[in-house]
Motif scaffolding. Sequence first.
Motif, PDB file in Angstrom:
ATOM      1  N   ARG A 177      -0.237  -3.933   6.244  1.00 40.66           N
ATOM      2  CA  ARG A 177      -1.446  -3.292   5.731  1.00 40.66           C
ATOM      3  C   ARG A 177      -2.701  -3.940   6.317  1.00 40.66           C
TER       4      ARG A 177
ATOM      5  N   VAL B 102      -7.795  -3.182   1.226  1.00 43.35           N
ATOM      6  CA  VAL B 102      -9.014  -2.507   1.674  1.00 43.35           C
ATOM      7  C   VAL B 102      -9.736  -3.420   2.658  1.00 43.35           C
TER       8      VAL B 102
ATOM      9  N   ARG C 193      -6.039  -5.651  -2.530  1.00 43.72           N
ATOM     10  CA  ARG C 193      -5.737  -4.229  -2.708  1.00 43.72           C
ATOM     11  C   ARG C 193      -5.368  -3.540  -1.395  1.00 43.72           C
TER      12      ARG C 193
ATOM     13  N   SER D 189      -8.255   7.699   1.736  1.00 46.26           N
ATOM     14  CA  SER D 189      -7.506   8.958   1.644  1.00 46.26           C
ATOM     15  C   SER D 189      -8.234  10.108   2.327  1.00 46.26           C
TER      16      SER D 189
ATOM     17  N   TRP E   6       0.852  -1.194   0.000  1.00 42.07           N
ATOM     18  CA  TRP E   6       0.000   0.000   0.000  1.00 42.07           C
ATOM     19  C   TRP E   6       0.883   1.238   0.000  1.00 42.07           C
ATOM     20  N   PRO E   7       0.522   2.324  -0.671  1.00 44.92           N
ATOM     21  CA  PRO E   7      -0.745   2.615  -1.347  1.00 44.92           C
ATOM     22  C   PRO E   7      -0.774   2.227  -2.829  1.00 44.92           C
TER      23      PRO E   7
ATOM     24  N   ALA F 282     -11.820   2.035  -0.987  1.00 40.08           N
ATOM     25  CA  ALA F 282     -10.399   2.312  -1.220  1.00 40.08           C
ATOM     26  C   ALA F 282     -10.133   3.806  -1.297  1.00 40.08           C
ATOM     27  N   TYR F 283     -11.029   4.557  -1.937  1.00 43.59           N
ATOM     28  CA  TYR F 283     -10.813   5.990  -2.076  1.00 43.59           C
ATOM     29  C   TYR F 283     -11.260   6.769  -0.839  1.00 43.59           C
TER      30      TYR F 283
ATOM     31  N   SER G 129      -0.910  -0.639  -4.024  1.00 44.44           N
ATOM     32  CA  SER G 129      -1.831  -1.757  -4.228  1.00 44.44           C
ATOM     33  C   SER G 129      -3.269  -1.296  -4.444  1.00 44.44           C
ATOM     34  N   ARG G 130      -3.588  -0.077  -4.085  1.00 46.04           N
ATOM     35  CA  ARG G 130      -4.936   0.419  -4.342  1.00 46.04           C
ATOM     36  C   ARG G 130      -5.250   0.426  -5.826  1.00 46.04           C
ATOM     37  N   ASP G 131      -4.226   0.625  -6.646  1.00 45.76           N
ATOM     38  CA  ASP G 131      -4.432   0.783  -8.084  1.00 45.76           C
ATOM     39  C   ASP G 131      -4.013  -0.430  -8.900  1.00 45.76           C
TER      40      ASP G 131
ATOM     41  N   SER H 267     -13.711  -0.218  -4.623  1.00 51.32           N
ATOM     42  CA  SER H 267     -13.114   1.081  -4.959  1.00 51.32           C
ATOM     43  C   SER H 267     -13.711   2.202  -4.122  1.00 51.32           C
TER      44      SER H 267
END
Length: 752
Positions: free
Chosen positions: A606, A406, A404, A380, A294-295, A376-377, A297-299, A373
């Motif tokens: 994570r 999350v 990811r 932030s 991470w971060p 995940a967002y 892995s978010r994408d 997602s």
Amino acid sequence: VTAFPLNPSAQRPRACVSASWRRQEPSSGSVREWVIDMGIVCGGVVDGDGVRRVVGEDIDQHQPQHQHQHQHAILFSKTMKEAFNNGVPHLLKSPFFLKICTFIFLSISFFFLGLRWSNVGSSTVLFSSSAASTASHSSSSVSLSHNLHRSFNLSATDTLSPPPPPPPTPPPPSPPPPQSPPVMKRFGVVDENGTMTDDFEIGEFDPTVVEDWENSTVDAKENDKVRVRVRVSKFPMCSESLREYIPCMDNVEAIKKLNSTENGEKFERHCPETGKELDCLIPPPKNYKIPIPWPKSRDEVWYFNVPHTRLVEDKGGQNWMTRDKDKFKFPGGGTQFIHGANQYLDQINQMIPAIAFGQHTRVVLDVGCGVASFGAYLMSRNVTTLSIAPKDVHENQIQFALERGVPAMVAAFTTRRLPYPSQAFDIIHCSRCRINWTRDDGIHLLEVNRILRAGGYFAWAAQPVYKHEPVLEEQWKEMVNLTTRLCWELVKKEGYIAIWQKPLNNSCYLSRDTGTHPSICDANDDADNVWYVRLKPCITPLPENGYGGNVPNWPDRLSTPPERLQSIKIDAYISRKELFKAETKYWNEIIEGYVRAWHWKSLKLRNVMDMRAGYGGFAAALIKNGIDCWVMNVVPVSGPNTLPVIYDRGLIGVMHDWCEPFDTYPRTYDLLHASSLFAAEQKRCNMSSIMLEMDRMLRPGGRAYIRDTISIIEQLQEIAKAMGWRAAIHDTSEGPHASYKVLTCDKLLLRK
């Protein structure tokens, strides 16, 4: 040797005592003599009458002492020179010298002759029957010994038999068959034709990989005091078909025995019977890699870690995910927010500014999350979102979410309560979650009402909100009618989204008309009792004292003792708030020690699980020490239910019985933490089963930290090594004589 006075008339008479050389002069017939005494040369001539006459310079005895010494030195030098020139040739011609030389010569000659005869005489008897002998030497050869004329008694010895004949010479070997050309190995990006290619892999040594686990051996226990190693049978690897096995969700036999599946019963927990529990190690997929941290892995995540492409095929047009060579990419879209989750979240925040992500809103539940997602967002924005979805045709949604980084777990709205307490979430979100909220008098929406915090929001993004088809319009009317009877207020409807707010107290419920359904639940109903409890078609009332609805904003709520502490069923002999603060301080000191000693900030943690969370002090300490992770706080059913306190602090958690498997995919957590778990569960549960479940949940390269009593820690170390873990026992901060120890474990990547 002669002795005579040098000068009888001298006051200091001296004598010459030495060896002398005599020589007869041919011309005069006199004998010449040289004498050396104490470094003084006394030279003279003896005539025919035997009278010595001093030759050379006379030495005056009346001269000073130093002049005597000088004259002696001159006389010594002259005399020695004359003796060497005249005496050495005479010595070489003397008969004595010739006798000495002859004796030495004869001695050397006899020595060599004797050496030769001694070598011959000392030879032993040698029998030679070498197969390599030529025809002229085929008979045995005998050498004489110095024991030739001696007799010996050979009756006790065996008779020597003649040597066997030499074996026949083997025929020459046939020439080997021609070897096939060696197979060309590919080591880079150039193939066998010299063409550049991007289809290659880079191999490197990985110390966390154990090859051929099935055939290796394990020394599983070592007692530090007596140094006795115990051989323990290691656990075998499961078949490849179980690499994504969730025991209580994949029990095919139990699902076949269900009387009905209309209400989603097949998505509920159906754990294996006693004796059929998991007894092997879940294998990783082929080409599995350590997850991307991470971060990043978010994408993107590695394709081989979750090798499923159905969601790419089904949801590619909705911007869920795409495949790019050996990776899955996540653009951040969803069914109702194809332009990205950030834009979608901005819209919600603009619709209702009071939501205030990261301050008033801290804990969110995303129902039917897809690849998560949305959650995940929200990370932030300082919001922790628990994403849930069933294990259905949209395969591996939760596995993608956890890969990811999350927070997510397998769960579904069926016939049972979700394993979360009442008033847990600030917002519950459903975007095309495929749940009929109005069926069965809205029993599923009543469950949402139970777990939604007082004053919390329910956001619904679905076709009935914005489409005007007759069927969808009817569904919208049913939804508005049900939410009105639940006393929910429709705060905003805009575009694809409709948002309702739950009331802050019970006044609306009490003012409804008589006979209005759904009714209020009984006063003796425990809204926090969730383990295997069926859904109830009633409205869960709010506490009269306002507990659960009056939580501070984030981050103050993390360290503030919640009001619902007073509702926890525990035997507290001191103030519960003081107990809460003490636990918080205790875990903060321990995590600070872990950060210093074991460098936890560099471990790239994570996904973390605290298997016996208490009040959530372990998770709060991780946040305070700046470790960028999220924690699933598990509260065992065998202890007090502290989940309401955990959610009031702005954390997430779940109720669970560790005698059964957890509802998550294999290889989904980086760190498992268990404090006094096995001491509390050893009478109820099998410790090996819990450890095997930990191995199933833990990623290769992941870690487990277990704090427990010494006797239990030693047993767990034995089990850990039998599972292929690298395990070590450490002292706690209390010192080596404390009753508790820490077992640190590293899970290795096992391969058959």
